[in-house]
Design a protein around this motif. Structure first.
Motif: not given
Length: 177
Positions: A29-30, A33, A114, A117, A149-150, A153, A156-157
């Motif tokens: 995810w980093s 992003s 993903m 995304l 996107t963040q 993420g 998702s996390i």
């Protein structure tokens, strides 16, 4: 106790209790992003500050190349890719949630967001091409895409962490091979 048993006792091979899975999730995810439709975020920030004309020109060039690449792939083979990917994602989801294979669940929780995304990226690429975004409008669109996107993420996390905690607390411990 032999070396084999010791290694598998120290390194838990279940997905959600494995530190490497969580490191991989964070790195994934980093990375996504940082790369906004294939353009590094620092390039967007440099162009936004506007100290040099080269930064904006670099941004336009990178966006043009990546938008053309994304839309070309979507137009030429997007239907086939979507068909095959949805079949694979369905099989993975069945293995994960119907047959309760923990590894399949862990992979599904990585790749399903993903897929979302990817759809968001294709949509953003279409919007950039349709509106012929340039300058500040392009930067705003890229920043909006990065924020979306963040948010994806983060969700998702969060879902993965909740499911991982549930699995670690309520599923019987791994007993080896």
């Amino acid at each position: 106790m032999n070396l084999y048993d010791t290694v598998f006792e120290v390194i838990d091979m279940r997905s959600f209790s494995n530190l490497w899975y969580w490191i991989g999730l964070a790195v994934l995810w980093s990375s996504v992003s940082h790369w906004v439709i294939g353009v590094p975020y620092d390039t967007v920030i440099r162009a936004r500050r506007g100290k040099t004309q080269d930064a904006m020109r670099d941004l336009h060039d990178l966006v043009r190349v990546n938008v053309n690449r994304i839309l070309y792939i979507a137009e030429v083979s997007g239907t086939l890719i979507a068909l095959i990917w949805s079949a694979l994602l369905t099989m993975l989801g069945l293995a994960a949630f119907v047959y309760q294979v923990e590894f399949a669940t862990a992979v599904f929780l990585l790749v399903a967001p993903m897929s979302i995304l990817t759809l968001m990226t294709v949509r953003t690429a279409h919007l950039i091409r349709e509106n012929e975004d340039r300058g500040e409008a392009l930067i705003r669109r890229l920043l909006r895409h990065r924020i979306a996107t963040q948010a994806l993420g983060f969700l998702s996390i969060f879902v993965t962490a909740m499911y991982g905690m549930y699995t670690n607390l309520y599923v019987a411990p791994y007993s080896g091979f």
